[in-house]
Design an enzyme around this catalytic site. Structure first.
Site, PDB file in Angstrom:
ATOM      1  N   ARG A 135       0.853  -1.194   0.000  1.00 37.52           N
ATOM      2  CA  ARG A 135       0.000   0.000   0.000  1.00 37.52           C
ATOM      3  C   ARG A 135       0.889   1.244   0.000  1.00 37.52           C
ATOM      4  O   ARG A 135       0.618   2.221  -0.683  1.00 37.52           O
ATOM      5  CB  ARG A 135      -0.955   0.009   1.208  1.00 37.52           C
ATOM      6  CG  ARG A 135      -1.675   1.348   1.369  1.00 37.52           C
ATOM      7  CD  ARG A 135      -2.941   1.309   2.224  1.00 37.52           C
ATOM      8  NE  ARG A 135      -2.868   0.396   3.339  1.00 37.52           N
ATOM      9  CZ  ARG A 135      -2.174   0.584   4.465  1.00 37.52           C
ATOM     10  NH1 ARG A 135      -1.467   1.687   4.619  1.00 37.52           N
ATOM     11  NH2 ARG A 135      -2.176  -0.321   5.417  1.00 37.52           N
ATOM     12  N   TYR A 153     -15.799  17.621 -15.201  1.00 38.52           N
ATOM     13  CA  TYR A 153     -16.135  16.205 -15.322  1.00 38.52           C
ATOM     14  C   TYR A 153     -17.231  15.893 -14.293  1.00 38.52           C
ATOM     15  O   TYR A 153     -17.146  16.316 -13.138  1.00 38.52           O
ATOM     16  CB  TYR A 153     -14.871  15.378 -15.057  1.00 38.52           C
ATOM     17  CG  TYR A 153     -15.117  13.906 -15.039  1.00 38.52           C
ATOM     18  CD1 TYR A 153     -15.417  13.233 -16.210  1.00 38.52           C
ATOM     19  CD2 TYR A 153     -15.074  13.181 -13.859  1.00 38.52           C
ATOM     20  CE1 TYR A 153     -15.661  11.871 -16.204  1.00 38.52           C
ATOM     21  CE2 TYR A 153     -15.309  11.821 -13.836  1.00 38.52           C
ATOM     22  CZ  TYR A 153     -15.607  11.174 -15.012  1.00 38.52           C
ATOM     23  OH  TYR A 153     -15.852   9.829 -14.992  1.00 38.52           O
ATOM     24  N   LYS A 184      -7.719   7.241 -19.329  1.00 33.42           N
ATOM     25  CA  LYS A 184      -7.974   7.858 -20.625  1.00 33.42           C
ATOM     26  C   LYS A 184      -6.698   7.825 -21.484  1.00 33.42           C
ATOM     27  O   LYS A 184      -6.226   6.761 -21.783  1.00 33.42           O
ATOM     28  CB  LYS A 184      -8.526   9.267 -20.402  1.00 33.42           C
ATOM     29  CG  LYS A 184      -9.600   9.354 -19.293  1.00 33.42           C
ATOM     30  CD  LYS A 184     -10.870   8.605 -19.607  1.00 33.42           C
ATOM     31  CE  LYS A 184     -11.812   8.478 -18.407  1.00 33.42           C
ATOM     32  NZ  LYS A 184     -12.134   9.701 -17.703  1.00 33.42           N
TER      33      LYS A 184
END
Ligand SMILES: *Cc1c(COP(=O)(O)O)cnc(C)c1O
Length: 387
Positions: free
Chosen positions: A52, A105, A203
């Protein structure tokens, strides 16, 4: 070793990705491990303790992202939204205020409006293409962040990054730029004065529609420490497989973006010749209100194109239903072309808010297929929708 002087494509291929010293493997390994053997208690090898906190595959991606944005450090997250949430909790405390764009967005708006507001983070919406309007929305002493996307989604508005950085800094606030639409190949906000860059690596950075991921890049020691602490404390990190996929995609970002831009320019030229289209929206057009600014701060104008249909909402929906090469779907930035109706799809949740989009709007994510096939597909879809 890569140096910051290398060109973009060299950094994309090499930064953070030195061949493995033991085996010579050219490509970074997928370190599918949660923990690391210690050489005696506290004897960490290269700082790795628990995945992590840090994982070598993620480190490779984070170093590459930092190099491409010319920042001092990058951070990779499980999604763009995870990156945004972690970042905002690192930068803001309850009672703070942020200025957000009127054309954000949808997920970013939802994060501010439905999640962070209930935790005491207040926001104002401002037209982000208007520096004076943003300045007027700032509350000195309370505004911690100005949040910008440029180009915006789906209306492709252009924000003046350098101008807004000045506004933010005058007020003691930070400027955060969501650079997802441009990608670091076309625009590097830190060099223009921004404090933080955010990406949905889902993206263009990933570029193949096969992974969901997010990133934050900064160029400041204090911000590095705050974000590193929150990345580990909150734990919404990119896993090793996902990090590897984004890194695999990012190596070809430069050539992909150039083809996205070439194809988008062809599509724009075609759409301008179609009588049923009332408005072609692309920052590369001289008629676009942000064109001069975009020319200054972007290398080229990207692969996203929006247009409005004379026939209104139904005609716009019909076009979306009629394409065959353009795939009807949300998201963007992959090698395949996508088409969508923002009003009913990506921006449906913005209906009735200041972020509502026109109902006759169609958004294209222009891919890197053969341009003639894209034009022919749009032609047949527009012909069918007009019937
Ligand atoms: C997709 C997107 C996001 C959110 O990223 P996810 O990876 O979907 O969580 C944020 N900003 C912009 C501009 C986006 O396009």
């Amino acid at each position: 070793m890569t140096t910051p002087d290398f060109g973009f494509e060299t950094l994309a291929i090499r930064a953070g990705q030195e061949p493995d010293p033991r085996t010579g493997a050219v490509i970074p390994a997928i370190y599918a491990t949660s923990t690391y053997q210690q050489d005696g208690v506290g004897g960490l090898r290269e700082g790795y303790e628990y995945s992590r906190t840090a994982n070598p595959t993620r480190t490779a991606l984070e170093q590459c992202l930092a190099a491409l944005e010319h920042g001092s450090r990058g951070f990779a997250f499980a999604s763009g939204m995870a990156a945004e949430d972690t970042l905002l909790r690192a930068l803001c405390t309850p009672g703070d205020h942020v200025v957000i764009p009127n054309d954000a967005y949808g997920g970013t708006f939802r994060l501010f409006d439905k999640v962070l507001k209930t935790w005491g983070l207040d926001y104002s919406v401002a037209p982000i293409a208007d520096v004076d309007a943003v300045r007027a929305a700032v509350e000195p002493g309370r505004t911690a962040v100005i949040w910008v996307e440029t180009p915006t989604n789906p209306l492709l508005g252009i924000a003046d990054i350098a101008g807004l950085a000045e506004v933010a800094h005058e007020a003691g606030a930070l400027l955060v730029v969501d650079n997802t639409f441009a990608s670091p190949y076309l625009q590097q906000p830190l060099a223009l004065g921004a404090d933080v860059v955010v990406h949905s690596t889902t993206k263009y950075c990933g570029g193949h529609s096969d992974v969901v991921g997010g990133a934050v890049v900064v160029d400041d020691d204090d911000l590095e420490d705050r974000i590193a602490f929150h990345q580990n404390a909150i734990g919404a990190v990119a896993g090793p497989f996902d990090s590897w996929l984004v890194l695999r995609g990012i190596r070809t970002l430069g050539v992909r973006m150039d083809r996205h831009c070439d194809n988008a320019e062809r599509v724009v030229g075609f759409l301008l010749g179609r009588p049923e289209i009332t408005d072609v929206i692309y920052p590369g057009l001289e008629t676009h209100p942000g064109h001069v600014l975009a020319t200054k701060q972007m290398k080229r104008f990207g692969g996203m194109v929006s247009f409005r249909h004379r026939g209104g909402e139904q005609a716009a929906v019909d076009v979306c239903n009629a394409t065959r090469v353009f795939i009807l779907g949300e998201s963007l930035g992959g090698v395949e072309s996508l088409i969508e109706h923002p009003g009913r799809m990506t921006h449906a949740s913005a209906a009735g808010s200041p972020l509502e989009v026109p109902s006759d709007l169609v958004r294209l994510s222009v891919g890197i297929e053969t341009a003639d096939d894209l034009l022919a597909d749009l032609a047949q879809a527009l012909d069918q929708a007009g019937r």
